[in-house]
Design an enzyme around this catalytic site. Structure first.
Site, PDB file in Angstrom:
ATOM      1  N   VAL A 188       0.810  -1.220   0.000  1.00 43.06           N
ATOM      2  CA  VAL A 188       0.000   0.000   0.000  1.00 43.06           C
ATOM      3  C   VAL A 188       0.847   1.276   0.000  1.00 43.06           C
ATOM      4  O   VAL A 188       0.307   2.372  -0.114  1.00 43.06           O
ATOM      5  CB  VAL A 188      -0.978   0.071   1.200  1.00 43.06           C
ATOM      6  CG1 VAL A 188      -1.934  -1.109   1.192  1.00 43.06           C
ATOM      7  CG2 VAL A 188      -0.248   0.180   2.528  1.00 43.06           C
ATOM      8  N   LYS A 189       2.147   1.156   0.126  1.00 41.94           N
ATOM      9  CA  LYS A 189       2.985   2.364   0.250  1.00 41.94           C
ATOM     10  C   LYS A 189       3.331   2.952  -1.130  1.00 41.94           C
ATOM     11  O   LYS A 189       2.793   2.527  -2.135  1.00 41.94           O
ATOM     12  CB  LYS A 189       4.227   2.037   1.078  1.00 41.94           C
ATOM     13  CG  LYS A 189       3.911   1.422   2.465  1.00 41.94           C
ATOM     14  CD  LYS A 189       3.505   2.455   3.506  1.00 41.94           C
ATOM     15  CE  LYS A 189       2.823   1.857   4.727  1.00 41.94           C
ATOM     16  NZ  LYS A 189       3.697   1.173   5.668  1.00 41.94           N
ATOM     17  N   ILE A 190       4.248   3.904  -1.169  1.00 41.45           N
ATOM     18  CA  ILE A 190       4.489   4.720  -2.373  1.00 41.45           C
ATOM     19  C   ILE A 190       5.051   3.904  -3.538  1.00 41.45           C
ATOM     20  O   ILE A 190       4.598   4.024  -4.668  1.00 41.45           O
ATOM     21  CB  ILE A 190       5.444   5.886  -2.031  1.00 41.45           C
ATOM     22  CG1 ILE A 190       4.873   6.723  -0.874  1.00 41.45           C
ATOM     23  CG2 ILE A 190       5.757   6.731  -3.249  1.00 41.45           C
ATOM     24  CD1 ILE A 190       3.596   7.445  -1.204  1.00 41.45           C
TER      25      ILE A 190
END
Ligand SMILES: *Cc1c(COP(=O)(O)O)cnc(C)c1O
Length: 387
Positions: A188-190
């Site tokens: 879910v991160k960048i």
């Protein structure tokens, strides 16, 4: 109507090709792609050293150890974070305390930190390390924190899990001010490596310690051995380390993703700007902007303004989920978790973080979110928020 997730990974054909190429190569564990990903990440973040790890939690753990956190030491972090920001200190046997947030930025408040440091000095119980968290991707007041670190003699371990590619005072996060910064590549991160993380440092001694700790505390390089080796098979264990290594397959994915970080960040910025415009008339407190820093926009977190609406967060959350909109809440204040309550923390200890949490809602945000999807989110919110 189709479900809109709160976040989703962006896997391009070129990412798949990069992973397949790694699978067909000689190396699937730590090989040349780890070295290459670390170099590219370090260049992008203008930092001397970047060390891949199996996930950011592992990175925070060995960063604490590399900085000297251990039993009898005290670590302060933000209550508005994921559990790992505090747990990393507990893994090392250290004591944890929290510094309340700035209600606008939702990051650790520099004013609260200064005040707590003055009290701590008078009580002769200063923190060994402070772990500020770049919440939602917005960098903390790192320059002010560095000045306090130099004055009070603590180390800064920046939890930059949300902030890959963010910048502060014209430089990328992870390059200046913090002793070590840790990034997460969870899906879910960048940018993602499925699971994964990176620890950055300017100090070569800290980087060396991180590399040692991520792989059993073991050295093989002839120059580093303490005894004359009998043969090329000899390795030595110098400290108690772990297996916190990333694989070459993940590094291939990470390096491929990193090539698009500029483009993906522009898409996140565009989506955040669009939410600002779409939500302007609603009884919501929108994320703060600061002219001296660029957020990575991991999250678009709003607060339900209870002075302008009777709707509760629980009502709005349930209504959005029913409408197929994947909202989320970041974060339940860490000190209110049963584990931390058992260590003596109480509801009311950090009122700004608790008040923020009571009204918080993270709206769907990812590079590929469409204007039509954002309009649907705004329309559902408008229907759920009577003024
Ligand atoms: C995601 C996250 C972590 C943990 O990252 P992992 O890579 O899943 O271990 C730590 N801190 C914060 C603030 C996070 O959001």
């Amino acid at each position: 109507m189709s479900f809109i997730p709160y976040s989703r990974q962006e896997i391009a054909d070129e990412d798949i090709e990069a992973v397949v190429a790694a699978l067909r190569s000689e190396y699937v564990t730590q090989g040349p792609r780890i070295v290459s990903f670390e170099e590219k990440f370090a260049t992008r973040h203008q930092v001397a050293h970047a060390v891949t790890v199996s996930n950011a939690t592992a990175g925070l753990h060995i960063a604490c150890l590399a900085l000297g956190v251990g039993p009898g030491k005290l670590v302060w972090t933000s209550p508005n974070s994921f559990l790992a920001s505090a747990n990393c200190a507990r893994y090392c046997g250290a004591d944890v305390d929290f510094v309340d947030i700035d209600p606008q930025t939702r990051n650790m408040s520099t004013a609260a930190l200064r005040q707590k440091l003055e009290i701590a000095r008078s009580r002769k119980r200063l923190p060994h390390t402070v772990v500020p968290v770049d919440f939602a991707g917005l960098p903390c007041d790192l320059r002010e924190m560095r000045a306090l670190a130099d004055e009070y003699g603590f180390r800064i371990l920046e939890d930059a899990s949300h902030a890959t590619g963010a910048s502060y005072l014209g430089r990328p996060v992870g390059s200046a001010y913090a002793d070590i910064s840790v990034f997460s590549f969870h899906a879910v991160k960048i940018v993602t490596t499925a699971e994964g993380g990176m620890a950055t440092a300017q100090d070569p001694a800290l980087a060396r310690q991180l590399r040692l700790l991520r792989s059993h505390g073991m050295v093989r390089d002839a120059k580093e051995l303490r005894c004359e080796p009998e043969g090329a098979w000899v390795y030595e264990q110098h400290v108690l380390g772990f297996n916190y290594r990333m694989t070459d397959l993940q590094a291939a994915l990470g390096e491929s993703q990193l090539r698009r970080i500029g483009q993906m960040q522009q898409q996140r910025i565009g989506a955040a700007d669009r939410y600002d415009a779409l939500l302007a008339g609603l009884p919501l407190i929108l994320p703060a902007r600061r002219p001296d820093r660029v957020s990575a926009w991991h999250l678009y977190a709003v607060e339900i303004d209870d002075s302008r609406t009777v709707a509760t967060r629980a009502h709005v959350f349930a209504g959005l989920r029913r409408a197929g909109i994947g909202v989320n809440v970041h974060y339940i204040p860490v000190h209110t978790q049963p584990y931390y309550a058992a260590l003596g923390f109480r509801a009311g200890d950090f009122p700004a973080a608790e008040r923020y949490y009571a009204r918080a809602l993270s709206l769907p945000l990812f590079p590929g979110i469409s204007p039509a999807q954002q309009e649907r989110v705004a329309a559902e919110l408008a229907a759920l928020l009577p003024t």
